[in-house]
Scaffold this motif. Structure first.
Motif, PDB file in Angstrom:
ATOM      1  N   ASN A 139     -14.199  12.254 -30.060  1.00  0.00           N
ATOM      2  CA  ASN A 139     -13.374  13.204 -30.966  1.00  0.00           C
ATOM      3  C   ASN A 139     -12.394  14.159 -30.278  1.00  0.00           C
ATOM      4  OD1 ASN A 139     -15.207  14.791 -29.778  1.00  0.00           O
ATOM      5  ND2 ASN A 139     -16.068  15.806 -31.727  1.00  0.00           N
ATOM      6  N   ARG A 140     -12.754  14.439 -28.884  1.00  0.00           N
ATOM      7  CA  ARG A 140     -11.759  15.122 -28.046  1.00  0.00           C
ATOM      8  C   ARG A 140     -10.645  14.179 -27.538  1.00  0.00           C
ATOM      9  NH1 ARG A 140     -11.693  20.369 -25.666  1.00  0.00           N
ATOM     10  NH2 ARG A 140     -12.932  20.822 -27.314  1.00  0.00           N
ATOM     11  N   ILE A 141     -11.112  12.989 -27.435  1.00  0.00           N
ATOM     12  CA  ILE A 141     -10.062  11.915 -26.753  1.00  0.00           C
ATOM     13  C   ILE A 141      -9.101  11.645 -27.706  1.00  0.00           C
ATOM     14  CG2 ILE A 141      -9.748   9.791 -25.792  1.00  0.00           C
ATOM     15  CD1 ILE A 141     -12.581   9.802 -24.419  1.00  0.00           C
ATOM     16  N   ARG A 142      -9.478  11.497 -28.986  1.00  0.00           N
ATOM     17  CA  ARG A 142      -8.521  10.936 -30.105  1.00  0.00           C
ATOM     18  C   ARG A 142      -7.863  12.451 -30.779  1.00  0.00           C
ATOM     19  NH1 ARG A 142      -9.199   6.015 -31.646  1.00  0.00           N
ATOM     20  NH2 ARG A 142     -11.096   4.916 -30.739  1.00  0.00           N
ATOM     21  N   GLY A 143      -8.340  13.716 -30.313  1.00  0.00           N
ATOM     22  CA  GLY A 143      -7.969  14.937 -31.030  1.00  0.00           C
ATOM     23  C   GLY A 143      -6.582  15.210 -30.566  1.00  0.00           C
ATOM     24  N   GLU A 144      -5.897  16.125 -31.197  1.00  0.00           N
ATOM     25  CA  GLU A 144      -4.431  16.327 -30.846  1.00  0.00           C
ATOM     26  C   GLU A 144      -4.411  17.423 -29.608  1.00  0.00           C
ATOM     27  OE1 GLU A 144      -2.652  18.197 -34.275  1.00  0.00           O
ATOM     28  OE2 GLU A 144      -2.513  16.258 -35.296  1.00  0.00           O
ATOM     29  N   GLU A 145      -5.569  18.106 -29.560  1.00  0.00           N
ATOM     30  CA  GLU A 145      -5.708  19.050 -28.523  1.00  0.00           C
ATOM     31  C   GLU A 145      -5.971  18.298 -27.022  1.00  0.00           C
ATOM     32  OE1 GLU A 145      -8.552  22.968 -26.859  1.00  0.00           O
ATOM     33  OE2 GLU A 145      -8.587  22.008 -28.739  1.00  0.00           O
ATOM     34  N   ILE A 146      -5.231  18.554 -25.996  1.00  0.00           N
ATOM     35  CA  ILE A 146      -5.371  17.697 -24.672  1.00  0.00           C
ATOM     36  C   ILE A 146      -6.364  18.665 -23.756  1.00  0.00           C
ATOM     37  CG2 ILE A 146      -4.297  16.944 -22.605  1.00  0.00           C
ATOM     38  CD1 ILE A 146      -1.829  16.705 -24.285  1.00  0.00           C
ATOM     39  N   SER A 147      -7.423  17.914 -23.219  1.00  0.00           N
ATOM     40  CA  SER A 147      -8.325  18.577 -22.464  1.00  0.00           C
ATOM     41  C   SER A 147      -8.077  18.055 -21.020  1.00  0.00           C
ATOM     42  CB  SER A 147      -9.716  18.234 -22.708  1.00  0.00           C
ATOM     43  OG  SER A 147     -10.037  18.559 -23.966  1.00  0.00           O
ATOM     44  N   PHE A 148      -7.585  18.773 -20.098  1.00  0.00           N
ATOM     45  CA  PHE A 148      -7.206  18.590 -18.577  1.00  0.00           C
ATOM     46  C   PHE A 148      -8.535  18.801 -17.820  1.00  0.00           C
ATOM     47  CE2 PHE A 148      -3.145  19.615 -20.421  1.00  0.00           C
ATOM     48  CZ  PHE A 148      -2.424  18.515 -19.826  1.00  0.00           C
ATOM     49  N   PHE A 149      -9.601  19.337 -18.384  1.00  0.00           N
ATOM     50  CA  PHE A 149     -10.636  19.395 -17.495  1.00  0.00           C
ATOM     51  C   PHE A 149     -11.921  19.013 -18.384  1.00  0.00           C
ATOM     52  CE2 PHE A 149      -7.765  21.638 -14.991  1.00  0.00           C
ATOM     53  CZ  PHE A 149      -7.852  20.933 -13.592  1.00  0.00           C
ATOM     54  N   PRO A 150     -13.165  18.622 -18.165  1.00  0.00           N
ATOM     55  CA  PRO A 150     -14.188  18.644 -19.146  1.00  0.00           C
ATOM     56  C   PRO A 150     -15.017  19.880 -18.991  1.00  0.00           C
ATOM     57  CG  PRO A 150     -14.712  17.245 -17.087  1.00  0.00           C
ATOM     58  CD  PRO A 150     -13.213  17.927 -17.143  1.00  0.00           C
ATOM     59  N   THR A 151     -14.804  20.987 -19.952  1.00  0.00           N
ATOM     60  CA  THR A 151     -15.401  22.095 -19.676  1.00  0.00           C
ATOM     61  C   THR A 151     -16.902  22.013 -20.242  1.00  0.00           C
ATOM     62  OG1 THR A 151     -14.622  22.506 -21.922  1.00  0.00           O
ATOM     63  CG2 THR A 151     -13.372  23.399 -20.156  1.00  0.00           C
ATOM     64  N   PRO A 152     -17.659  22.704 -19.823  1.00  0.00           N
ATOM     65  CA  PRO A 152     -19.290  22.662 -20.338  1.00  0.00           C
ATOM     66  C   PRO A 152     -19.224  22.481 -21.786  1.00  0.00           C
ATOM     67  CG  PRO A 152     -18.809  24.344 -18.690  1.00  0.00           C
ATOM     68  CD  PRO A 152     -17.531  24.057 -19.124  1.00  0.00           C
ATOM     69  N   ASP A 153     -18.713  23.197 -22.619  1.00  0.00           N
ATOM     70  CA  ASP A 153     -18.849  22.675 -24.066  1.00  0.00           C
ATOM     71  C   ASP A 153     -18.537  21.299 -24.603  1.00  0.00           C
ATOM     72  OD1 ASP A 153     -16.201  23.392 -23.589  1.00  0.00           O
ATOM     73  OD2 ASP A 153     -15.984  23.819 -25.489  1.00  0.00           O
ATOM     74  N   VAL A 154     -17.832  20.665 -24.119  1.00  0.00           N
ATOM     75  CA  VAL A 154     -17.396  19.302 -24.388  1.00  0.00           C
ATOM     76  C   VAL A 154     -17.925  18.314 -23.402  1.00  0.00           C
ATOM     77  CG1 VAL A 154     -15.386  20.146 -25.454  1.00  0.00           C
ATOM     78  CG2 VAL A 154     -15.069  19.575 -23.255  1.00  0.00           C
ATOM     79  N   PHE A 155     -18.485  18.621 -22.165  1.00  0.00           N
ATOM     80  CA  PHE A 155     -18.883  17.476 -21.207  1.00  0.00           C
ATOM     81  C   PHE A 155     -19.897  16.545 -21.733  1.00  0.00           C
ATOM     82  CE2 PHE A 155     -21.535  16.321 -17.576  1.00  0.00           C
ATOM     83  CZ  PHE A 155     -20.625  16.007 -16.913  1.00  0.00           C
ATOM     84  N   THR A 156     -20.017  15.380 -21.553  1.00  0.00           N
ATOM     85  CA  THR A 156     -20.981  14.541 -21.740  1.00  0.00           C
ATOM     86  C   THR A 156     -21.073  13.099 -20.917  1.00  0.00           C
ATOM     87  OG1 THR A 156     -21.437  13.235 -23.844  1.00  0.00           O
ATOM     88  CG2 THR A 156     -19.199  13.294 -23.451  1.00  0.00           C
ATOM     89  N   LEU A 157     -22.004  12.646 -21.003  1.00  0.00           N
ATOM     90  CA  LEU A 157     -22.449  11.455 -20.344  1.00  0.00           C
ATOM     91  C   LEU A 157     -22.722  10.270 -21.043  1.00  0.00           C
ATOM     92  CD1 LEU A 157     -24.846  12.640 -17.207  1.00  0.00           C
ATOM     93  CD2 LEU A 157     -22.446  12.020 -17.199  1.00  0.00           C
ATOM     94  N   ASP A 158     -22.619  10.751 -22.469  1.00  0.00           N
ATOM     95  CA  ASP A 158     -22.644   9.502 -23.507  1.00  0.00           C
ATOM     96  C   ASP A 158     -21.999   8.327 -23.255  1.00  0.00           C
ATOM     97  OD1 ASP A 158     -24.536  11.084 -24.559  1.00  0.00           O
ATOM     98  OD2 ASP A 158     -23.231  11.749 -26.192  1.00  0.00           O
TER      99      ASP A 158
END
Length: 312
Positions: free
Chosen positions: A68-87
């Motif tokens: 959902n973060r990859i397809r979202g409009e907001e760009i994440s330049f770093f995997p912050t702890p609240d979105v970090f996942t190993l799934d």
């Protein structure tokens, strides 16, 4: 006679003072133009580095983000702890919707290892024969090696498939390794020939004068000097076998015989949306062995490739 007397009467020139050699603590003054030039080249180097590194960074960053973060409009330049996942890594390695990961790793490692060893052994022996011995047809053989390297691999796909199929080696590691060896061996022989030619035969003769046997002189004197060439050609064989997709697609047709590059293709499905997080995680998994291999041999890589390319 008068000129000689006049030269004798002229005062001798004062001795020139030796130029000061800059030490480690001495500051070298550079002109403003030179500083601007160096800064410009440094900026160009940084830009080139950024262009090459950014796709790798983005692949690694995306592999730790939820979809959902990859397809979202907001760009994440770093995997912050609240979105970090190993799934994404779990999905890439253990999902039952696509080809299994373990056999793909084993197939890639097996084909690459066989190609690496066979090319180095045969290429090393052939380069010694072409450099140290004179025989009929030697020049023709060297020209054929050059001509074979100029033929695109895609032009020989049908011929290779017919040969491998005739030998009943389709969907086998041996068949895929034979195809890789046929493509890599000419370059290996040509490059190693340049390294062998660069080692003077007089070194072996000097070692034999000191008491070494011919075999001992070769292994103790000549062989260590050929190590950069073996590393350079080994890297070339590794890159060709590990990253190949087209030949593996033709030879390995069953899911259990896929290599990692074919396994990576199974993440793109026609009937489902692409799981880009899992794709990026799979790409990281495919790249890890290659990165480890380059970290081990990178010290001899650049010098070996350059030295072997200019001799022959």
């Amino acid at each position: 006679m008068n000129r000689a007397r006049t030269a004798d009467l002229e005062p001798a020139a004062p001795p020139r003072r030796p130029e000061a050699v800059p030490t480690a603590g001495t500051k070298i003054r550079r002109s403003p133009a030179r500083r601007v030039k160096e800064a410009g080249w440094g900026l160009v180097a940084i830009l080139v580095f950024a262009v090459f590194v950014f796709p790798v960074y983005w692949m690694l960053n995306t592999s730790f983000l939820p979809n959902n973060r990859i397809r979202g409009e907001e760009i994440s330049f770093f995997p912050t702890p609240d979105v970090f996942t190993l799934d994404n890594y779990r999905s890439a390695m253990f999902s039952e919707e696509r080809a299994p990961f373990g056999p793909a790793v084993l197939n890639s490692i097996s084909a690459t290892f066989i190609t690496l060893v066979v090319c180095l052994v045969i290429g090393f022996v052939a380069s010694i024969a072409l450099t140290r011995f004179t025989f009929k047809g030697r020049r023709t053989f060297i020209i054929l090696i050059l001509v074979i390297q100029m033929i695109p691999g895609e032009a020989m796909i049908i011929s290779l498939y017919r040969i491998i199929d005739g030998w009943a080696l389709i969907n086998t590691i041996i068949g895929l390794s034979l195809v890789y060896v046929a493509g890599v061996l000419p370059f290996t022989i040509w490059t190693l020939r340049g390294f062998v030619a660069g080692v003077p035969k007089e070194l072996e003769e000097a070692a034999m004068v000191d008491g070494c046997s011919p075999a001992g002189a070769f292994w103790r004197v000549t062989f260590p000097l050929l190590a950069p060439g073996l590393v350079a050609t080994g890297i070339f064989a590794f890159i060709n076998a590990w990253n190949d997709f087209v030949l593996a697609l033709v030879i390995m047709q069953r899911p259990d015989t896929m290599t990692l590059t074919l396994w990576l293709r199974t993440f793109l499905m026609v009937t489902q949306a692409t799981n880009w997080g899992a794709v990026m995680a799979a790409a990281v998994l495919v790249a890890i062995p290659a990165v480890i291999f380059f970290l081990i041999v990178q010290g001899r890589m650049s010098g070996g490739l350059v030295a072997g390319a200019v001799k022959g």
